[in-house]
Design a protein around this motif. Structure first.
Motif, PDB file in Angstrom:
ATOM      1  N   GLY A   1       3.115  10.736   0.941  1.00 26.39           N
ATOM      2  CA  GLY A   1       4.093   9.880   0.269  1.00 26.39           C
ATOM      3  C   GLY A   1       5.410   9.834   1.006  1.00 26.39           C
ATOM      4  O   GLY A   1       6.041   8.772   1.129  1.00 26.39           O
ATOM      5  N   ALA A   2       5.841  10.985   1.514  1.00 28.54           N
ATOM      6  CA  ALA A   2       7.102  11.029   2.257  1.00 28.54           C
ATOM      7  C   ALA A   2       7.005  10.218   3.541  1.00 28.54           C
ATOM      8  O   ALA A   2       7.939   9.504   3.917  1.00 28.54           O
ATOM      9  CB  ALA A   2       7.464  12.480   2.572  1.00 28.54           C
ATOM     10  N   MET A   3       5.871  10.316   4.222  1.00 23.56           N
ATOM     11  CA  MET A   3       5.683   9.510   5.431  1.00 23.56           C
ATOM     12  C   MET A   3       5.640   8.024   5.086  1.00 23.56           C
ATOM     13  O   MET A   3       6.169   7.184   5.821  1.00 23.56           O
ATOM     14  CB  MET A   3       4.402   9.930   6.142  1.00 23.56           C
ATOM     15  CG  MET A   3       4.509  11.215   6.942  1.00 23.56           C
ATOM     16  SD  MET A   3       5.846  11.193   8.166  1.00 23.56           S
ATOM     17  CE  MET A   3       5.331   9.836   9.208  1.00 23.56           C
ATOM     18  N   ALA A   4       5.018   7.682   3.958  1.00 25.41           N
ATOM     19  CA  ALA A   4       4.980   6.274   3.531  1.00 25.41           C
ATOM     20  C   ALA A   4       6.390   5.755   3.284  1.00 25.41           C
ATOM     21  O   ALA A   4       6.726   4.626   3.659  1.00 25.41           O
ATOM     22  CB  ALA A   4       4.132   6.135   2.267  1.00 25.41           C
ATOM     23  N   ALA A   5       7.233   6.583   2.660  1.00 23.46           N
ATOM     24  CA  ALA A   5       8.607   6.174   2.378  1.00 23.46           C
ATOM     25  C   ALA A   5       9.387   5.955   3.667  1.00 23.46           C
ATOM     26  O   ALA A   5      10.104   4.947   3.821  1.00 23.46           O
ATOM     27  CB  ALA A   5       9.293   7.237   1.511  1.00 23.46           C
ATOM     28  N   ALA A   6       9.267   6.899   4.599  1.00 18.25           N
ATOM     29  CA  ALA A   6       9.998   6.775   5.863  1.00 18.25           C
ATOM     30  C   ALA A   6       9.495   5.585   6.672  1.00 18.25           C
ATOM     31  O   ALA A   6      10.286   4.804   7.219  1.00 18.25           O
ATOM     32  CB  ALA A   6       9.863   8.065   6.672  1.00 18.25           C
TER      33      ALA A   6
ATOM     34  N   ALA B   1       0.831  -1.210   0.000  1.00 21.31           N
ATOM     35  CA  ALA B   1       0.000   0.000   0.000  1.00 21.31           C
ATOM     36  C   ALA B   1       0.864   1.258   0.000  1.00 21.31           C
ATOM     37  O   ALA B   1       0.564   2.236  -0.699  1.00 21.31           O
ATOM     38  CB  ALA B   1      -0.926  -0.013   1.216  1.00 21.31           C
ATOM     39  N   GLN B   2       1.951   1.239   0.780  1.00 16.73           N
ATOM     40  CA  GLN B   2       2.830   2.404   0.871  1.00 16.73           C
ATOM     41  C   GLN B   2       3.519   2.685  -0.456  1.00 16.73           C
ATOM     42  O   GLN B   2       3.722   3.848  -0.825  1.00 16.73           O
ATOM     43  CB  GLN B   2       3.856   2.180   1.985  1.00 16.73           C
ATOM     44  CG  GLN B   2       3.251   2.350   3.368  1.00 16.73           C
ATOM     45  CD  GLN B   2       4.104   1.738   4.460  1.00 16.73           C
ATOM     46  OE1 GLN B   2       4.979   0.920   4.204  1.00 16.73           O
ATOM     47  NE2 GLN B   2       3.848   2.132   5.699  1.00 16.73           N
ATOM     48  N   TYR B   3       3.882   1.632  -1.198  1.00 12.77           N
ATOM     49  CA  TYR B   3       4.504   1.856  -2.495  1.00 12.77           C
ATOM     50  C   TYR B   3       3.544   2.590  -3.426  1.00 12.77           C
ATOM     51  O   TYR B   3       3.935   3.548  -4.108  1.00 12.77           O
ATOM     52  CB  TYR B   3       4.943   0.543  -3.154  1.00 12.77           C
ATOM     53  CG  TYR B   3       5.452   0.800  -4.556  1.00 12.77           C
ATOM     54  CD1 TYR B   3       6.743   1.278  -4.746  1.00 12.77           C
ATOM     55  CD2 TYR B   3       4.621   0.669  -5.658  1.00 12.77           C
ATOM     56  CE1 TYR B   3       7.193   1.586  -6.021  1.00 12.77           C
ATOM     57  CE2 TYR B   3       5.066   0.975  -6.930  1.00 12.77           C
ATOM     58  CZ  TYR B   3       6.356   1.437  -7.104  1.00 12.77           C
ATOM     59  OH  TYR B   3       6.800   1.766  -8.355  1.00 12.77           O
ATOM     60  N   ILE B   4       2.302   2.128  -3.466  1.00 10.28           N
ATOM     61  CA  ILE B   4       1.321   2.755  -4.360  1.00 10.28           C
ATOM     62  C   ILE B   4       1.148   4.229  -4.008  1.00 10.28           C
ATOM     63  O   ILE B   4       1.131   5.105  -4.880  1.00 10.28           O
ATOM     64  CB  ILE B   4      -0.024   2.004  -4.273  1.00 10.28           C
ATOM     65  CG1 ILE B   4       0.134   0.579  -4.832  1.00 10.28           C
ATOM     66  CG2 ILE B   4      -1.116   2.751  -5.038  1.00 10.28           C
ATOM     67  CD1 ILE B   4      -1.061  -0.324  -4.565  1.00 10.28           C
TER      68      ILE B   4
ATOM     69  N   ILE C   1       4.607   6.319  -4.755  1.00 11.11           N
ATOM     70  CA  ILE C   1       4.971   6.534  -6.154  1.00 11.11           C
ATOM     71  C   ILE C   1       3.993   7.514  -6.810  1.00 11.11           C
ATOM     72  O   ILE C   1       4.399   8.357  -7.629  1.00 11.11           O
ATOM     73  CB  ILE C   1       5.033   5.199  -6.935  1.00 11.11           C
ATOM     74  CG1 ILE C   1       5.873   5.367  -8.213  1.00 11.11           C
ATOM     75  CG2 ILE C   1       3.659   4.666  -7.271  1.00 11.11           C
ATOM     76  CD1 ILE C   1       7.326   5.695  -7.970  1.00 11.11           C
ATOM     77  N   ILE C   2       2.704   7.437  -6.438  1.00  8.38           N
ATOM     78  CA  ILE C   2       1.752   8.432  -6.939  1.00  8.38           C
ATOM     79  C   ILE C   2       2.125   9.815  -6.423  1.00  8.38           C
ATOM     80  O   ILE C   2       2.133  10.803  -7.167  1.00  8.38           O
ATOM     81  CB  ILE C   2       0.311   8.061  -6.520  1.00  8.38           C
ATOM     82  CG1 ILE C   2      -0.146   6.788  -7.247  1.00  8.38           C
ATOM     83  CG2 ILE C   2      -0.655   9.216  -6.811  1.00  8.38           C
ATOM     84  CD1 ILE C   2      -1.476   6.245  -6.763  1.00  8.38           C
ATOM     85  N   ALA C   3       2.466   9.887  -5.140  1.00  3.75           N
ATOM     86  CA  ALA C   3       2.818  11.171  -4.528  1.00  3.75           C
ATOM     87  C   ALA C   3       4.086  11.765  -5.142  1.00  3.75           C
ATOM     88  O   ALA C   3       4.245  12.989  -5.187  1.00  3.75           O
ATOM     89  CB  ALA C   3       3.014  10.990  -3.023  1.00  3.75           C
TER      90      ALA C   3
END
Length: 553
Positions: free
Chosen positions: A370-375, A181-184, A187-189
């Protein structure tokens, strides 16, 4: 509260609710779930999870900023991090999956028949993952700090609480599906803003094709302003530093324990190879976008910010100054902002660009999510790596082999909590930019696990004495060079602290080979196991003969 804050907060809270829901649904109930997600993850989803695990705060937040500041020299990060997956996919991942263990230290301990080797590998895993996690927590502090307009250090501690809960609850099973879910989301963000910028600046919605024209314009602007030209190579570092950094990141990628363990979550060697192929595709989407992101952002700064009256700067500058990551000063007293008077952290570029380009509150909120998902995605994988090394490889395999399943899971979860808290404390005052801290983790992996795994898989003569000598010497060389380069001004051939892995890898290979040849060879059964790793899953090597499905081939 303003509209931007409410939109950003809403998007982040919705994504957090999604992650927590997935983690609760996929809660780890046994050790195989906690460490390797039950070995049942399909290759395409594992590739997506690898992409999220890989595209950390360093990639999402720091990559474009590093390229913006360093220009051509920043491409060493992109080429190194991407190229390393080829080494990992072809030389290590399928073989390590065939060996069928839970962790990298467990592979090393069993491959070399040594508890000492296992403990050393576990300690190195903890050092690497801890260093890497400092960068992720620092990145989460940048995002949360900007969202609430508070100091980034307070944002970091909020991130600590979120990551500790999120990682400890679901284990690898929960983390795998939240990472999908975080990748999706990430990458959109990442891609949406760069598409908008491309349309805004060039009229073309394909930034990967359009930013070349912007580079031509920037070459002229750089000459007019008398600043370092963006496309001229080796203006920020020497050619040797560029090559050393690229090698460090490639070798480090192939030796990172938290990345390697992702290949243990699939069912077969073939699935491990396909996981690597899918991961390269998913990672490439971001890495091909980063140079365009950097070019567009720099172009906007040069044409719309530089040269403005100090009293007429955009409102977004005040918000970022409050985070202590941006400063402007009229050094020459002319009342006009010059490029040299604009001082900013590499780590704010991606976060600030939607505001700089005036892309709207929804895009700003999307980038924050998106940045929070990456971290979060990378920090989760790192914490599992630290936890498994301590709880499985040290506590269970060495000190308490009779520990119950419940006891092992409890130790694993508490080790995550303590590790996250410790990393967060260090991240309050990080010793460098996010990409620099992450490069140190790769350098340590280059000097320790890269030689150990390459020789462990492809050279049956390598023994426990050689492994221990190689890892200790490689670790010592890397740490010594990092400290000497950063604090002592040492730069052999102009190689900085971020390129230290090349020295560690050479030292690690030499020490392992020399000591292994100088001491007794490994037992025959261990040598046969090494040769067996080179054959497909349905084939095996026994007593000098190759077998296919329990029959001689």
């Amino acid at each position: 509260m303003d509209t931007q804050f409410l939109v950003s907060l809403t998007i982040i809270l919705v994504t957090f609710a999604l992650y927590i829901g997935i983690a609760v649904y996929n809660k780890a109930r046994q050790t195989s779930d906690f460490y390797v997600a039950g070995r049942g993850v399909p290759a395409v989803f594992n590739g997506m999870a690898i992409g999220a695990d890989w595209m950390s705060a360093a990639s999402f937040i720091g990559m474009a900023g590093t390229v913006l500041v360093l220009g051509y020299d920043g491409l060493g990060y992109i080429m190194g991090w991407t190229g390393g997956y080829l080494l990992l996919t072809f030389l290590l991942a399928p073989q390590l999956r065939k060996y069928g263990r839970y962790t990298v230290p467990e592979f090393i301990g069993d491959r070399y028949g040594s508890h000492g080797a296992r403990v050393l590998a576990a300690i190195c895993t903890i050092i690497i993952s801890f260093t890497y996690s400092i960068g992720q927590l620092s990145g989460s502090g940048v995002v949360i700090g900007r969202l609430f307009e508070i100091d980034a250090a307070i944002g970091t501690m909020i991130g600590v609480v979120l990551i500790a809960f999120y990682s400890a609850f679901g284990g690898m099973k929960g983390i795998t599906w939240t990472q999908v879910a975080q990748y999706i989301i990430l990458i959109i963000a990442y891609i949406v803003p760069v598409i908008f910028m491309s349309l805004q600046i060039t009229g073309n919605p394909l930034p990967w094709l359009s930013y070349g024209s912007v580079l031509d314009e920037m070459r002229v602007l750089d000459q007019e302003l008398g600043i370092s030209e963006y496309l001229v190579p080796f203006t920020e570092a020497t050619k040797w530093q560029f090559l050393a950094l690229m090698f460090t990141l490639m070798a480090g990628t192939a030796g990172l324990p938290h990345v390697i363990v992702r290949f243990y979550t699939v069912s077969t060697m073939k699935a491990a190879r396909w996981s690597g192929a899918w991961a390269l595709l998913f990672i490439g989407l971001l890495y091909l976008s980063a140079p365009a992101y950097a070019a567009f952002s720099r172009f906007i700064l040069l044409t719309q910010i530089v040269g403005e009256q100090m009293t007429n700067l955009p409102a977004w500058t005040a918000s970022w100054i409050d985070t202590n990551l941006l400063s402007v000063a009229d050094s020459n007293g002319d009342g006009v902002l010059q490029w040299a008077e604009l001082q900013f952290s590499n780590d704010i570029v991606v976060m600030a660009t939607p505001e700089i380009a005036n892309l709207g509150v929804f895009v700003i909120g999307l980038v924050a999510a998106g940045a929070m998902a990456a971290a979060l995605s990378t920090a989760g994988g790192l914490m599992i790596s630290i936890s498994s090394s301590f709880a499985h490889d040290i506590y269970y395999r060495i000190f308490n082999p009779k520990a119950s399943e419940e006891k092992r899971l409890a130790v694993a979860r508490w080790s995550i909590v303590f590790a996250t808290l410790a990393a967060g404390i260090v991240a309050l005052n990080p010793p460098g930019a996010i990409t620099q801290i992450v490069a140190w983790a790769f350098a340590i992996a280059s000097g320790t696990f890269f030689p150990a795994l390459i020789l462990g898989v492809w050279w049956k003569r390598s023994n426990a004495n050689g492994l221990i000598a190689g890892m200790l010497i490689g670790l010592t060389v890397v740490l010594t060079y990092i400290f000497m380069a950063k604090y002592g001004g040492v730069a052999i051939l102009g190689i900085k602290d971020t390129g230290a892995g090349i020295f560690g890898a050479v030292a690690g290979f030499l020490a392992n080979i020399i000591v292994s040849l100088s001491t007794k060879a490994p037992p025959k059964n261990l040598q046969d196991e090494v040769v067996d790793l080179r054959y497909p899953e349905q084939m095996s090597y026994k007593d000098g003969e190759v077998w296919m499905n329990d029959e001689k081939a």
